[in-house]
Design a protein around this motif. Structure first.
Motif, PDB file in Angstrom:
ATOM      1  N   UNK A 291     -49.515 -15.549  38.842  1.00  0.00           N
ATOM      2  CA  UNK A 291     -48.930 -16.532  38.875  1.00  0.00           C
ATOM      3  C   UNK A 291     -47.858 -16.541  38.927  1.00  0.00           C
ATOM      4  N   UNK A 292     -47.163 -15.537  37.970  1.00  0.00           N
ATOM      5  CA  UNK A 292     -45.568 -15.541  38.495  1.00  0.00           C
ATOM      6  C   UNK A 292     -45.104 -14.656  39.376  1.00  0.00           C
ATOM      7  N   UNK A 293     -45.885 -14.434  40.540  1.00  0.00           N
ATOM      8  CA  UNK A 293     -45.747 -13.716  42.056  1.00  0.00           C
ATOM      9  C   UNK A 293     -45.382 -14.911  42.866  1.00  0.00           C
ATOM     10  N   UNK A 294     -44.995 -15.826  42.495  1.00  0.00           N
ATOM     11  CA  UNK A 294     -45.793 -17.823  43.570  1.00  0.00           C
ATOM     12  C   UNK A 294     -44.612 -16.867  43.927  1.00  0.00           C
ATOM     13  N   UNK A 295     -43.366 -17.313  45.523  1.00  0.00           N
ATOM     14  CA  UNK A 295     -42.860 -17.467  46.127  1.00  0.00           C
ATOM     15  C   UNK A 295     -42.226 -15.816  46.503  1.00  0.00           C
ATOM     16  N   UNK A 296     -42.568 -15.041  45.272  1.00  0.00           N
ATOM     17  CA  UNK A 296     -42.268 -14.012  45.483  1.00  0.00           C
ATOM     18  C   UNK A 296     -41.874 -13.286  46.747  1.00  0.00           C
ATOM     19  N   UNK A 297     -40.939 -12.171  47.343  1.00  0.00           N
ATOM     20  CA  UNK A 297     -40.388 -11.127  48.451  1.00  0.00           C
ATOM     21  C   UNK A 297     -42.345 -10.868  47.964  1.00  0.00           C
ATOM     22  N   UNK A 298     -41.877 -10.387  50.005  1.00  0.00           N
ATOM     23  CA  UNK A 298     -43.739  -8.963  50.564  1.00  0.00           C
ATOM     24  C   UNK A 298     -43.540  -8.184  51.384  1.00  0.00           C
ATOM     25  N   UNK A 299     -43.461  -7.424  50.622  1.00  0.00           N
ATOM     26  CA  UNK A 299     -44.171  -6.023  51.330  1.00  0.00           C
ATOM     27  C   UNK A 299     -45.092  -5.078  51.213  1.00  0.00           C
ATOM     28  N   UNK A 300     -46.132  -5.163  52.721  1.00  0.00           N
ATOM     29  CA  UNK A 300     -47.184  -4.368  52.472  1.00  0.00           C
ATOM     30  C   UNK A 300     -46.372  -2.866  53.604  1.00  0.00           C
ATOM     31  N   UNK A 301     -46.594  -1.627  52.989  1.00  0.00           N
ATOM     32  CA  UNK A 301     -46.678  -0.579  53.772  1.00  0.00           C
ATOM     33  C   UNK A 301     -47.930   0.250  53.622  1.00  0.00           C
ATOM     34  N   UNK A 302     -48.541   0.507  54.879  1.00  0.00           N
ATOM     35  CA  UNK A 302     -49.527   0.940  55.080  1.00  0.00           C
ATOM     36  C   UNK A 302     -49.631   2.811  55.419  1.00  0.00           C
ATOM     37  N   UNK A 303     -50.164   3.472  54.765  1.00  0.00           N
ATOM     38  CA  UNK A 303     -49.795   5.015  54.974  1.00  0.00           C
ATOM     39  C   UNK A 303     -51.788   5.912  55.498  1.00  0.00           C
ATOM     40  N   UNK A 304     -50.512   5.487  55.874  1.00  0.00           N
ATOM     41  CA  UNK A 304     -52.104   6.387  57.333  1.00  0.00           C
ATOM     42  C   UNK A 304     -52.596   7.344  57.367  1.00  0.00           C
ATOM     43  N   UNK A 305     -51.235   8.351  57.286  1.00  0.00           N
ATOM     44  CA  UNK A 305     -51.896   9.801  56.012  1.00  0.00           C
ATOM     45  C   UNK A 305     -53.259   9.779  56.073  1.00  0.00           C
TER      46      UNK A 305
ATOM     47  N   UNK B 145     -40.268 -11.107  42.189  1.00  0.00           N
ATOM     48  CA  UNK B 145     -39.367 -12.490  42.365  1.00  0.00           C
ATOM     49  C   UNK B 145     -38.493 -12.448  41.141  1.00  0.00           C
ATOM     50  N   UNK B 146     -37.256 -12.056  40.518  1.00  0.00           N
ATOM     51  CA  UNK B 146     -36.557 -11.867  39.462  1.00  0.00           C
ATOM     52  C   UNK B 146     -36.753 -10.960  38.877  1.00  0.00           C
ATOM     53  N   UNK B 147     -37.752 -11.654  37.362  1.00  0.00           N
ATOM     54  CA  UNK B 147     -38.187 -10.119  36.741  1.00  0.00           C
ATOM     55  C   UNK B 147     -39.676  -9.604  36.651  1.00  0.00           C
TER      56      UNK B 147
ATOM     57  N   UNK C 177     -44.419  -3.972  37.518  1.00  0.00           N
ATOM     58  CA  UNK C 177     -43.377  -3.331  37.930  1.00  0.00           C
ATOM     59  C   UNK C 177     -41.221  -3.920  37.766  1.00  0.00           C
ATOM     60  N   UNK C 178     -41.767  -5.094  36.753  1.00  0.00           N
ATOM     61  CA  UNK C 178     -40.611  -5.564  36.695  1.00  0.00           C
ATOM     62  C   UNK C 178     -40.502  -5.905  34.883  1.00  0.00           C
ATOM     63  N   UNK C 179     -39.550  -7.085  34.586  1.00  0.00           N
ATOM     64  CA  UNK C 179     -39.147  -6.518  33.384  1.00  0.00           C
ATOM     65  C   UNK C 179     -39.990  -7.934  31.770  1.00  0.00           C
ATOM     66  N   UNK C 180     -41.183  -8.247  32.299  1.00  0.00           N
ATOM     67  CA  UNK C 180     -41.634  -8.835  31.539  1.00  0.00           C
ATOM     68  C   UNK C 180     -42.967  -8.773  31.987  1.00  0.00           C
TER      69      UNK C 180
END
Length: 747
Positions: free
Chosen positions: A107-121, A131-133, A156-159
């Motif tokens: 729930x704390x990730x609601x409206x968080x920034x979004x990025x997924x990186x797919x490593x092909x190798x 989102x914030x901390x 990876x956050x502070x809380x």
């Protein structure tokens, strides 16, 4: 110089790591080349789940497939298996089915920034939601050597960050119900959890089916007795979801539960190590390096997608690969035999990825008995085969007549007037055979090739000095067509392959002369004038043209009947047809149009420009944007690039024959006709070297890459040789590698 070759290119014959020259001239490994290409997703997928090709990150091992979707606070993994189908021989009653979803709620990730990186190798996907901390790094992979989905979540956050994990049976968004044609068929389901935090789901089709099927999944957070979690800053947790089916394990639900209960962090580490080793081995099969990063990325993500969905020995992927996220998928997600099923596999042979090609053959072999029934019942040809438009695994016929069907059928089969389906399916068997000369493979598929050859041997009709093809539709529903150009291209492939396979296997000698006579006297192509240019006519009588699709050039590719060795007038007609058709972005046929353009020597700059545009017109996962079809587009870029760099049709090996000479490029281990693995480099408008490894000891005819120059040919088995000529015939030994340079050349 020879010692230098052995040092740099020793991998060709002794299995050392593979390298190619980068455009900068530096030697690069597969990890360095492929590792620079990532699939980046900057917003949640909008077309997942869906009935057609999806737009999210794709994971898989050829048996298990996972499509990722959802908002950061509710990541959703759509779970499927290649071998989970509703199996019934009836129209709109058989299809690859959905198993369920794995859902992670934070729930704390609601409206968080979004990025997924797919490593092909490394075949993994890493999500970064912040989102914030509050911040989470979620790494996901489907293990290459086990039917496991492994997910690692790091706070990876502070809380502190809490959440829960749920393994769910298919929800409402995973069904498409539109009676009377699309229905939700009765299934058997169960789900549950225990006090140790183990969850499971089970789904099966046991009623009103031809073959019963069942799929299961079990999930647990390692080291926890609950499906809920709380992670302090910097803490990491790992969960494993194991999947199986009744075709893999008799007591599949019990077995996945046992697997999960025994799983530990050490087990996950060893599984990941095996996963990385498998993918490293896969990427070392062949390698290309070109100056266009957009095309190169599409090249490798296309190969990644095929490797991720095609490895199950009896259950190849259907139209949308293994990523079936909604039931019923369009066209039932089946094996559509009038090109869709075959096209995804085109590039695997030249790319030396034969393992991914092997599943393709099994449904065709399993359907032989039914194909013989149709051949005799409809055309009165015993021992031949006639295949309908749609089949499934294990002998299932997905388009068999029932009360739902309103199409014109022949007996119980849906053919749309086309007799060419089985011949089309034989094309990739032919590719595999001529690129390997593998006796065991020939023996495996020969029953199919023989039956298709016998069908055409007797279906062709004598008309004076030639043989004609009557009542064979060029396009679905064009009934009554005479001499459709597609079949005129496919029939010689079938008959020649049957002759050469039977010779290798020492079978059916009595049939070969008749097969050869049919090839030699088959009708030629017919022509017409369009836009002031002479082009091919789609049939001698009947349909002359079609405003989409690429049937008008498929005698060039995949049938391979026209190439740079062909008559110059015929080549000009072929190039005219490419120009007038202009089907570079075609829903149905780009996968054949691009390589056909290469085969006839169409302008290489134009091909690359169009291929660049094609490569930009994709979702981040590599599927063509707006195109409802799926994995058939995975062959387009790899196949086109391989043909441009190294072409071997018509028994002549050519390197960089249809490639702009001012564009540096290099490649390693492209597989060619004659069972040769070929490597070369173009730099500063000159070919630097040519390396040919012969697996079977066939003679190799090469087009001299250094016009007018003498070739220096080196091998550890022979003395240094010199040869001149425009086309040079090179005898080889099985297992021998030839190192070829121009006399006086500067490597």
């Amino acid at each position: 110089m020879y010692k230098w070759f052995l040092k740099i290119f020793g991998y060709v014959f002794i299995g050392l790591p593979m390298f190619v020259c980068d455009v900068s001239g530096q030697m690069k490994s597969p990890e360095q080349i492929i590792g620079r290409h990532k699939n980046i997703f900057l917003s949640p997928p909008s077309k997942t789940p869906g009935r057609v090709a999806v737009d999210g990150p794709l994971l898989g091992n050829g048996s298990v497939a996972v499509a990722m979707a959802g908002q950061p606070e509710q990541q959703t993994y759509y779970l499927t298996r290649n071998d989970f189908w509703r199996l019934k021989s009836a129209y709109n009653e058989s299809f690859p089915a959905v198993l369920g979803t794995l859902q992670i709620d934070i729930p704390s990730l609601k409206s968080a920034s979004y990025k997924i990186q797919q490593d092909l190798y490394h075949a993994s996907a890493t999500a970064d939601f912040t989102k914030g901390n509050a911040s989470a790094i979620i790494r996901s992979e489907v293990a290459a050597t086990k039917d496991w989905l492994i997910i690692e979540i790091k706070n990876n956050g502070q809380a502190s960050m809490g959440g829960k994990v749920a393994l769910l049976l298919p929800q409402a968004d995973q069904f498409y119900v539109n009676p009377p044609l699309e229905n939700k068929f009765p299934d058997s389901t169960s789900s549950g959890n225990d006090a140790q935090g183990l969850q499971w789901i089970q789904r099966a089709f046991v009623k009103d089916v031809s073959i019963q099927s069942q799929a299961v999944a079990a999930l647990k957070i390692i080291g926890k007795d609950s499906n809920e979690f709380l992670l302090k800053p910097g803490e990491t947790m790992v969960m494993v979801c194991a999947l199986s089916s009744n075709f893999r394990d008799t007591n599949c639900l019990q077995i996945v539960k046992q697997q999960i209960r025994k799983t530990s962090i050490e087990t996950v580490k060893s599984t990941r190590k095996a996963h990385l080793a498998w993918w490293k081995h896969f990427w070392n099969k062949s390698l290309v390096n070109i100056e266009d990063p957009v095309i190169e990325q599409q090249y490798y993500r296309s190969q990644y997608n095929l490797a991720s969905c095609s490895r199950d020995p009896k259950f190849p992927p259907g139209i949308f690969g293994s990523w079936v996220t909604r039931e019923i998928p369009s066209w039932n997600g089946d094996y559509h035999l009038n090109y869709n099923y075959t096209a995804p596999f085109y590039a695997l042979y030249s790319s030396n990825h034969l393992e991914q090609a092997m599943p393709y053959y099994e449904p065709l072999l399993d359907f032989i008995e039914r194909g013989k029934y149709y051949s005799e019942k409809i055309t009165q040809i015993p021992d031949g085969v006639l295949y309908p438009v749609g089949i499934g695994p294990l002998g299932i016929e997905t388009t068999r007549k029932n009360s739902l069907m309103n199409y014109k059928t022949e007996d119980e089969g849906l053919f749309f007037g086309q007799k060419s389906n089985a011949a089309y399916c034989a094309v990739t068997m032919s590719m595999h055979f001529y690129k390997t000369y593998d006796r065991s493979f020939a023996k495996h598929v020969y029953p199919f090739i023989r039956s298709v050859a016998i069908f055409w041997q007797h279906y062709l009709k004598k008309d004076g000095k030639r043989y004609i093809i009557e009542n064979d539709a060029i396009h679905e529903g064009t009934f009554g067509t005479m001499n459709p150009i597609l079949s005129l291209g496919l029939v010689p492939v079938v008959l020649k392959t049957a002759i050469d396979m039977s010779t290798l296997l020492n079978e059916d000698k009595a049939l070969r002369d008749d097969w050869k006579e049919k090839i030699d006297h088959l009708s030629g192509y017919t022509f017409q004038v369009r836009n002031g240019k002479t082009v091919f006519r789609y049939s001698e009588k009947g349909t002359d043209w079609w405003n989409d699709n690429t049937l008008g050039i498929q005698h060039i590719y995949p049938a391979g009947q026209i190439g740079l060795e062909s008559d110059s007038n015929l080549l000009q007609v072929a190039r005219n047809t490419i120009e007038v058709m202009n089907r570079w972005k075609d829903y149905n046929g780009s996968n054949s149009f691009f390589p056909a353009a290469v085969r006839v020597g169409y302008n290489s700059d134009t091909i690359l420009t169009k291929l660049h545009d094609y490569s930009l017109h994709t979702y981040p996962n590599g599927f063509q944007s707006g195109n409802p079809h799926g994995i058939e587009n995975c062959s387009t870029v790899p196949n086109t690039i391989n043909e441009m760099l190294c072409m071997s049709n018509q028994n002549v090996l050519r390197v960089f024959a249809v490639w702009p000479k001012e564009k540096n490029a290099s490649f390693s281990n492209i597989r060619c006709d004659g069972a040769f693995l070929v490597s070369s480099e173009l730099k500063n408008k000159a070919v630097k070297y040519l390396i040919i490894t012969s697996e079977k000891g066939q003679d190799c005819v090469i087009q001299n890459p250094w016009k007018g120059k003498t070739l220096i040919i080196k091998s550890k088995y022979r003395k240094v040789r010199k040869q001149d000529g425009e086309k040079i015939k090179l005898p080889t030994l099985a297992g021998e590698t030839l190192f070829i340079t121009p006399e006086g050349g500067d490597i």
